[in-house]
Structure formats: structure tokens, C-alpha cells
Design a protein around this motif. Structure first.
Motif, PDB file in Angstrom:
ATOM      1  N   SER A 159       1.116   5.342   7.552  1.00 49.18           N
ATOM      2  CA  SER A 159       0.003   4.958   6.687  1.00 49.18           C
ATOM      3  C   SER A 159      -1.170   4.464   7.518  1.00 49.18           C
ATOM      4  O   SER A 159      -0.991   3.704   8.469  1.00 49.18           O
ATOM      5  CB  SER A 159       0.420   3.857   5.710  1.00 49.18           C
ATOM      6  N   HIS A 160      -2.357   4.897   7.102  1.00 51.91           N
ATOM      7  CA  HIS A 160      -3.591   4.408   7.731  1.00 51.91           C
ATOM      8  C   HIS A 160      -4.185   3.251   6.935  1.00 51.91           C
ATOM      9  O   HIS A 160      -5.097   2.585   7.409  1.00 51.91           O
ATOM     10  CB  HIS A 160      -4.623   5.536   7.841  1.00 51.91           C
ATOM     11  N   SER A 161      -3.679   3.022   5.706  1.00 54.77           N
ATOM     12  CA  SER A 161      -4.288   2.006   4.857  1.00 54.77           C
ATOM     13  C   SER A 161      -3.347   0.868   4.447  1.00 54.77           C
ATOM     14  O   SER A 161      -3.817  -0.197   4.064  1.00 54.77           O
ATOM     15  CB  SER A 161      -4.842   2.657   3.585  1.00 54.77           C
ATOM     16  N   ALA A 162      -2.031   1.088   4.489  1.00 57.65           N
ATOM     17  CA  ALA A 162      -1.090   0.042   4.069  1.00 57.65           C
ATOM     18  C   ALA A 162      -1.112  -1.119   5.053  1.00 57.65           C
ATOM     19  O   ALA A 162      -1.446  -0.969   6.228  1.00 57.65           O
ATOM     20  CB  ALA A 162       0.321   0.611   3.948  1.00 57.65           C
ATOM     21  N   GLY A 197       0.811  -1.211   0.000  1.00 58.57           N
ATOM     22  CA  GLY A 197       0.000   0.000   0.000  1.00 58.57           C
ATOM     23  C   GLY A 197       0.841   1.257   0.000  1.00 58.57           C
ATOM     24  O   GLY A 197       2.061   1.212  -0.120  1.00 58.57           O
ATOM     25  N   GLU A 198       0.159   2.368   0.140  1.00 54.65           N
ATOM     26  CA  GLU A 198       0.764   3.699   0.049  1.00 54.65           C
ATOM     27  C   GLU A 198       1.025   4.293   1.432  1.00 54.65           C
ATOM     28  O   GLU A 198       0.306   4.009   2.384  1.00 54.65           O
ATOM     29  CB  GLU A 198      -0.178   4.643  -0.704  1.00 54.65           C
ATOM     30  N   PHE A 199       2.025   5.144   1.484  1.00 49.87           N
ATOM     31  CA  PHE A 199       2.283   5.924   2.699  1.00 49.87           C
ATOM     32  C   PHE A 199       1.540   7.252   2.589  1.00 49.87           C
ATOM     33  O   PHE A 199       1.459   7.843   1.516  1.00 49.87           O
ATOM     34  CB  PHE A 199       3.781   6.176   2.879  1.00 49.87           C
ATOM     35  N   ASP A 200       0.995   7.716   3.711  1.00 59.53           N
ATOM     36  CA  ASP A 200       0.264   8.980   3.747  1.00 59.53           C
ATOM     37  C   ASP A 200       1.193  10.156   4.000  1.00 59.53           C
ATOM     38  O   ASP A 200       0.972  11.249   3.478  1.00 59.53           O
ATOM     39  CB  ASP A 200      -0.797   8.967   4.859  1.00 59.53           C
ATOM     40  N   SER A 201       2.193   9.951   4.834  1.00 60.00           N
ATOM     41  CA  SER A 201       3.086  11.040   5.205  1.00 60.00           C
ATOM     42  C   SER A 201       4.455  10.491   5.589  1.00 60.00           C
ATOM     43  O   SER A 201       4.617   9.296   5.838  1.00 60.00           O
ATOM     44  CB  SER A 201       2.491  11.850   6.370  1.00 60.00           C
TER      45      SER A 201
END
Length: 133
Positions: free
Chosen positions: A46-49, A19-23
Motif C-alpha cells: 500500500s502507498h496510502s495505508a 487503509g486499503e491495500f493496492d496489491s
């Protein structure tokens, strides 16, 4: 979807982040200075990875500083910083434990009021490609 892989220094622990990193924050607080032994920590959030341990999951341990939200996970063999999920719904990945490139630039410096005094003039320090002679 971007996937990343990483490991500890000794290679006991390996993992993937799906998944992706948010910050991507560079934290200059005194807790991060102490646990990295450096001027700041460099952590991706990340909140989704999703974190997948590939090997050595039993060698991963975590520490939370009593009375704070400051926590870190690390390899019991070599002490290297590793991803943690100590805060519910949040994956925190130390940038230095990734074996794949990070495309994003840091989002921000945080807790800059706690910067190490010696960090202020780093631009004046000589740089060497390897160990100086």
C-alpha cells in the motif's frame, strides 16, 4: 476505509493497518524463498495505508540484503515476519501476519521464473484438514 489488525506468532508485537491495500503479490524469487522457508512470499502493498504499532514496537527489527532492495521486518522474540516501511512511501505487509481476513485475491505471481521445482506439481499432492496420522 478498511482496517486490518495483526500480530507475530508469540503475541509480543501487535499492530493495525489503517487503509486499503493496492496489491497482493505472491513472490517466487529466491530471496523470498529463503526468508520464508517456503515456495513464495505473500505480501500486501500500500502507498496510502498507515501502520500503527499497538505493542512490541521495540521488538521489531529489520534486515536488508546488502546490494538489493530485498528487506524484511520481524519479531526479535519469535522471528515472525511483520510489516515494514523500509522503502519510502510503501507499506509491505506479509499476509500471514494479519489476524483479520483479506478480501482481495492475489494480484499476481511475480518472479515465477524462479519458482521452486517442487512447486510445479503441488496440485497432485494429497491434502489433509489437519496433521495426517
Amino acid at each position: 476505509m478498511t482496517d486490518h489488525s495483526g500480530s507475530c506468532l508469540c503475541g509480543t508485537v501487535t499492530f493495525e493497518v489503517k487503509g486499503e491495500f493496492d496489491s497482493f503479490y505472491l513472490c517466487h524469487c529466491q530471496h523470498c524463498q529463503k526468508d520464508t522457508g517456503s515456495a513464495h512470499a505473500a505480501n500486501l502493498f500500500s502507498h496510502s495505508a498507515r501502520l500503527v504499532w499497538l505493542s512490541g514496537a521495540d521488538a521489531v527489527t529489520s534486515f536488508t540484503l546488502p546490494g538489493t532492495r530485498h528487506n524484511r521486518s520481524f519479531c526479535q522474540v519469535c522471528g515472525s515476519a511483520l510489516p515494514n516501511t523500509q522503502v519510502a512511501g510503501l507499506l509491505v505487509v506479509p499476509a500471514g501476519c494479519l489476524d483479520t481476513d483479506i478480501a482481495m485475491l492475489p494480484t499476481a505471481h511475480i518472479f515465477s521464473s524462479s519458482k521452486a521445482v517442487w512447486e510445479e506439481r503441488l496440485g497432485e499432492v494429497p491434502a489433509f484438514a489437519g496433521l495426517p496420522e
